[in-house]
Every structure is written in structure tokens, then in C-alpha cells.
Design a protein around this motif. Structure first.
Motif, PDB file in Angstrom:
ATOM      1  N   LYS A 173     124.842  61.869  35.928  1.00 22.93           N
ATOM      2  CA  LYS A 173     125.881  62.627  35.244  1.00 22.93           C
ATOM      3  C   LYS A 173     125.965  62.225  33.783  1.00 22.93           C
ATOM      4  N   ALA A 174     126.394  63.170  32.953  1.00 22.78           N
ATOM      5  CA  ALA A 174     126.564  62.922  31.522  1.00 22.78           C
ATOM      6  C   ALA A 174     127.953  63.374  31.106  1.00 22.78           C
ATOM      7  N   ASP A 175     128.529  62.674  30.150  1.00 17.86           N
ATOM      8  CA  ASP A 175     129.813  63.050  29.577  1.00 17.86           C
ATOM      9  C   ASP A 175     129.539  63.888  28.331  1.00 17.86           C
ATOM     10  N   LEU A 177     130.059  57.230  17.227  1.00 17.17           N
ATOM     11  CA  LEU A 177     129.258  56.856  18.380  1.00 17.17           C
ATOM     12  C   LEU A 177     130.193  56.232  19.408  1.00 17.17           C
ATOM     13  N   VAL A 178     130.190  56.794  20.609  1.00 17.09           N
ATOM     14  CA  VAL A 178     131.069  56.319  21.680  1.00 17.09           C
ATOM     15  C   VAL A 178     130.206  55.667  22.747  1.00 17.09           C
ATOM     16  N   PHE A 179     130.440  54.387  22.987  1.00 19.33           N
ATOM     17  CA  PHE A 179     129.673  53.652  23.985  1.00 19.33           C
ATOM     18  C   PHE A 179     130.570  53.294  25.159  1.00 19.33           C
ATOM     19  N   GLU A 180     130.110  53.639  26.338  1.00 23.36           N
ATOM     20  CA  GLU A 180     130.849  53.318  27.561  1.00 23.36           C
ATOM     21  C   GLU A 180     129.901  52.608  28.515  1.00 23.36           C
ATOM     22  N   ASP A 181     130.032  51.292  28.581  1.00 19.26           N
ATOM     23  CA  ASP A 181     129.157  50.473  29.415  1.00 19.26           C
ATOM     24  C   ASP A 181     127.690  50.710  29.049  1.00 19.26           C
ATOM     25  N   GLU A 182     127.437  50.799  27.755  1.00 21.88           N
ATOM     26  CA  GLU A 182     126.103  51.095  27.236  1.00 21.88           C
ATOM     27  C   GLU A 182     125.295  49.813  27.075  1.00 21.88           C
ATOM     28  N   PRO A 183     124.031  49.773  27.506  1.00 23.79           N
ATOM     29  CA  PRO A 183     123.189  48.609  27.221  1.00 23.79           C
ATOM     30  C   PRO A 183     123.144  48.351  25.720  1.00 23.79           C
ATOM     31  N   LEU A 184     123.287  47.108  25.345  1.00 23.95           N
ATOM     32  CA  LEU A 184     123.349  46.772  23.927  1.00 23.95           C
ATOM     33  C   LEU A 184     122.086  47.214  23.191  1.00 23.95           C
ATOM     34  N   GLY A 185     120.939  47.138  23.869  1.00 21.21           N
ATOM     35  CA  GLY A 185     119.692  47.565  23.233  1.00 21.21           C
ATOM     36  C   GLY A 185     119.709  49.026  22.832  1.00 21.21           C
ATOM     37  N   LEU A 186     120.229  49.892  23.704  1.00 23.84           N
ATOM     38  CA  LEU A 186     120.327  51.312  23.375  1.00 23.84           C
ATOM     39  C   LEU A 186     121.334  51.549  22.257  1.00 23.84           C
ATOM     40  N   ALA A 206     117.965  37.328  25.397  1.00 24.19           N
ATOM     41  CA  ALA A 206     118.327  38.254  26.482  1.00 24.19           C
ATOM     42  C   ALA A 206     119.664  38.937  26.202  1.00 24.19           C
ATOM     43  N   THR A 207     119.709  39.719  25.129  1.00 30.38           N
ATOM     44  CA  THR A 207     120.957  40.401  24.776  1.00 30.38           C
ATOM     45  C   THR A 207     120.897  41.905  25.008  1.00 30.38           C
ATOM     46  N   GLY A 208     119.697  42.465  25.137  1.00 27.19           N
ATOM     47  CA  GLY A 208     119.538  43.904  25.199  1.00 27.19           C
ATOM     48  C   GLY A 208     120.223  44.567  26.376  1.00 27.19           C
ATOM     49  N   GLN A 209     120.358  43.840  27.504  1.00 27.13           N
ATOM     50  CA  GLN A 209     120.970  44.441  28.695  1.00 27.13           C
ATOM     51  C   GLN A 209     122.467  44.157  28.813  1.00 27.13           C
ATOM     52  N   MET A 210     123.028  43.398  27.883  1.00 31.01           N
ATOM     53  CA  MET A 210     124.481  43.236  27.875  1.00 31.01           C
ATOM     54  C   MET A 210     125.135  44.593  27.631  1.00 31.01           C
ATOM     55  N   ARG A 211     126.336  44.787  28.143  1.00 31.07           N
ATOM     56  CA  ARG A 211     126.992  46.084  28.058  1.00 31.07           C
ATOM     57  C   ARG A 211     128.069  46.097  26.992  1.00 31.07           C
ATOM     58  N   VAL A 212     128.090  47.193  26.211  1.00 36.86           N
ATOM     59  CA  VAL A 212     129.047  47.298  25.114  1.00 36.86           C
ATOM     60  C   VAL A 212     129.908  48.542  25.313  1.00 36.86           C
ATOM     61  N   ASN A 213     131.179  48.454  24.916  1.00 36.44           N
ATOM     62  CA  ASN A 213     132.117  49.567  24.980  1.00 36.44           C
ATOM     63  C   ASN A 213     132.824  49.698  23.636  1.00 36.44           C
ATOM     64  N   GLY A 214     133.153  50.921  23.269  1.00 32.73           N
ATOM     65  CA  GLY A 214     133.909  51.105  22.035  1.00 32.73           C
ATOM     66  C   GLY A 214     133.550  52.387  21.314  1.00 32.73           C
ATOM     67  N   VAL A 215     134.349  52.715  20.314  1.00 37.05           N
ATOM     68  CA  VAL A 215     134.129  53.880  19.461  1.00 37.05           C
ATOM     69  C   VAL A 215     133.920  53.375  18.039  1.00 37.05           C
TER      70      VAL A 215
END
Length: 341
Positions: free
Chosen positions: A258-260, A272-281, A299-308
Motif C-alpha cells: 500500500k502507498a499513502d 518530504l514526509v517520512f513515516e518509518d522510512e529507512p534512513l538510507g532511503l 550500520a545506519t541505513g536501516q534505522m527508521r526515521v519519522n518526520g516532516v
């Protein structure tokens, strides 16, 4: 930015190489020179690919008897001007050589230049909307390149880098296709976005229906991309509100989920709105908007980031990541480095 591509000088060099290759195998020295020319600049390869494609399209007409005389005279002139670039060998009867001569007779590089696809580019931090000849609209994200060719009953585009959203003018008889590597996204009238990020193709459908297929250059028979099961009922169907993620290199299975729509299009409004987005992306997308780059270490690329975040606001993004994730941020003038704590 105005639509541009390789310079006329590059197209002229590409014409010389195409003609040399048409005459027969290159010597070892000439082959090395050709390989070095291709590797020297990505636009050299682009010019060469377009020149060979255009010549092949012209080949049948150029080889016809009524053009024989003008073909030979044009070819002779072309050889005299470029005799230092290749060894002289007989070329009579070669279709590709005939096509080259026809190009010269019809106006040479200037005519060739006008026949090449239109190329639309945006720089770092730049966005733009392009109205295509068929009435379709292309919204280009920052650091994006799209090649557009509208001819006959085909509407063909090539996403070289970045991200673009397409609002396609409906015409069932003229499929609208966007190529990314060996993948082809095909629609007739719909709204969808295509993005290249971290060597993956992301296709989000907002309205209508599209098909994503595998079709290597030159292949006659396409094959539908088969995504792995996602969190949807019909994993094979890309319908509105869904996103297909395909590994361009084919090393991992495709994913359908699914996509928002609102979040996925926030970049058109400068956010840019990130919701549980992998930090690398997230970093890859942030870097499209600023000359000040963010670099991940460890090993930071798979950490998850949230925010606008506002596009281009690297400092706000770095601060948000620093305050919410177990990382250390090193700030320099041109580079922000994020490492594990």
C-alpha cells in the motif's frame, strides 16, 4: 532548464564511430580508443545509442535506389572531412552507411539534432512541470532526467535518474511507456509516479491502471513483473493506492504494498514526509535538494526515521535524526556525516 541532450559535437563524434563500426571490426588500437571515448562521459554513450537507433530507423529509405547518387556523394564528402578518424575501406551496400549518408544529405548533424528525443533535466533542489506534446503532464522532482520521444503511435519516455509523476492524456491507441533499465511501465491514461532510488524502481499508482513488465532492449516478448506477496489482496495487480518496488538489477524479489498518496506526493509541495522510512532511503531523497550532502557511515541505513521536513533543509533533518536515533552527527560545511553512536 530547457530540454537538452548531448551536444552536436558529441553527436558528430558518435556518427564517426558508427560509420567506422559499420565498415567492419575495429583494430585493437581503434577499439581501445572507442572504449575510452564511451567511458569518458556518460553523454558519449547516450549520443552513440541515439545515433545507431536513428540510423537503423533511416536505413530502409536510405538504401533505396533513388537515393544512391546523393548517398555516394554525401559519403565521399563526409569521408574527406573525417579521413583522419578511420581507415578507408569499401562500404558500398552497407545499410547503416547509407543511413549515415542520408543523414548528412538531409542536413547533417543539425537535422539529426532536431530528430533526437527531447531531454528534460532538473538540477539539485530544482523542480519543474513539463507539458508534453500529447497533452500529458510530467512533474519532475529535483535531480531528475527524463528523455521523451513522441512519434507515430508510440509515446516513449526514459527515466534516467530521479523521480517524476505523470498525468497521462488518455489515448488507448497510443500506450504511454516509461523505461527504467530493463523495466517498462505502461499506461494508456492514468496518473502515476516512477522513481529511481538506491538502485530500486518505485512505481506508485494514483489513478487508472498500469502494467510493469520486464523488457530488455531489443527483446521481442515482454514478461510481467511478478511481485512477491505484500499486504494487498491481489499482489499481481497494480491498482490505485499501491506501490511496486522492483530491484533494477533483479537481485531481490519485487514487492507490492500500500502507498499513502498524500505522503508520497508531498515533494510536489516542497516537503518530504517520512513515516518509518529507512534512513538510507530518506537520505537519498534529501540529497536531491541540497549541495550540502549527507553521508551515512556504519550500520545506519536501516534505522527508521519519522518526520516532516522542508526540501533542502539539511540542518533540520540532521537535527531531527540526531534527536530521535542512536547516531552521532558530524557537521561540516559541505558534508553532514551520520555515524552510529
Amino acid at each position: 532548464m530547457s530540454p537538452r541532450g548531448p551536444s552536436p559535437e558529441r553527436f558528430e563524434a558518435a556518427a564517426v564511430w558508427c560509420l567506422a563500426l559499420a565498415e567492419g571490426p575495429l583494430s585493437d588500437e581503434r577499439q581501445r580508443a572507442f572504449d575510452e571515448w564511451l567511458a569518458a562521459n556518460p553523454e558519449n554513450l547516450t549520443a552513440f545509442e541515439r545515433s545507431t537507433s536513428l540510423w537503423q530507423q533511416m536505413g530502409e529509405a536510405a538504401a533505396s535506389p533513388e537515393f544512391a547518387d546523393v548517398r555516394e556523394r554525401a559519403l565521399a564528402t563526409f569521408r574527406r572531412r573525417n579521413q583522419w578518424r578511420w581507415a578507408r575501406r569499401p562500404v558500398a551496400g552497407r545499410v547503416i552507411t547509407a543511413a549515415a549518408a542520408m543523414l548528412i544529405a538531409l542536413g547533417g548533424i543539425g537535422w539529426w539534432w532536431q530528430s533526437a528525443p527531447e531531454i528534460y533535466r532538473t538540477g539539485v533542489g530544482e523542480r519543474r512541470v513539463v507539458m508534453l506534446d500529447d497533452g500529458s503532464r510530467a512533474s519532475l522532482d529535483a535531480a531528475t532526467e527524463v528523455d521523451v520521444r513522441m512519434h507515430g503511435d508510440q509515446r516513449e519516455l526514459h527515466l534516467v535518474a530521479g523521480r517524476a509523476k505523470f498525468d497521462v492524456a488518455k489515448d488507448p491507441l497510443k500506450p504511454f511507456s516509461v523505461r527504467v533499465g530493463d523495466k517498462l511501465v505502461v499506461a494508456t491514461g492514468t496518473s502515476f509516479s516512477v522513481e529511481i532510488v538506491n538502485r530500486k524502481l518505485h512505481v506508485i499508482l494514483y489513478e487508472g491502471r498500469v502494467v510493469v513488465i520486464d523488457r530488455p532492449m531489443g527483446a521481442e516478448l515482454p514478461a510481467a513483473v511478478a511481485p512477491a506477496s505484500g499486504d494487498v489482496d491481489e499482489p499481481m495487480a497494480l491498482t490505485p493506492g499501491r506501490e511496486l518496488v522492483v530491484d533494477i538489477a533483479g537481485r531481490s524479489p519485487s514487492r507490492l504494498g500500500k502507498a499513502d498518496p498524500v505522503r508520497s506526493l508531498s515533494w510536489e509541495g516542497g516537503q518530504l514526509v517520512f513515516e518509518d522510512e529507512p534512513l538510507g532511503l530518506a537520505v537519498n531523497r534529501i540529497n536531491r535538494y541540497s549541495a550540502r550532502r549527507i553521508v551515512l557511515k556504519g550500520a545506519t541505513g536501516q534505522m527508521r526515521v519519522n518526520g516532516v521536513f522542508n526540501t533542502g533543509d539539511v540542518e533540520a533533518f540532521a537535527t531531527g535524526v540526531e534527536e530521535t536515533l542512536p547516531v552521532h552527527v558530524i557537521r561540516e560545511r559541505d558534508v553532514v556525516t551520520i555515524t552510529p553512536q
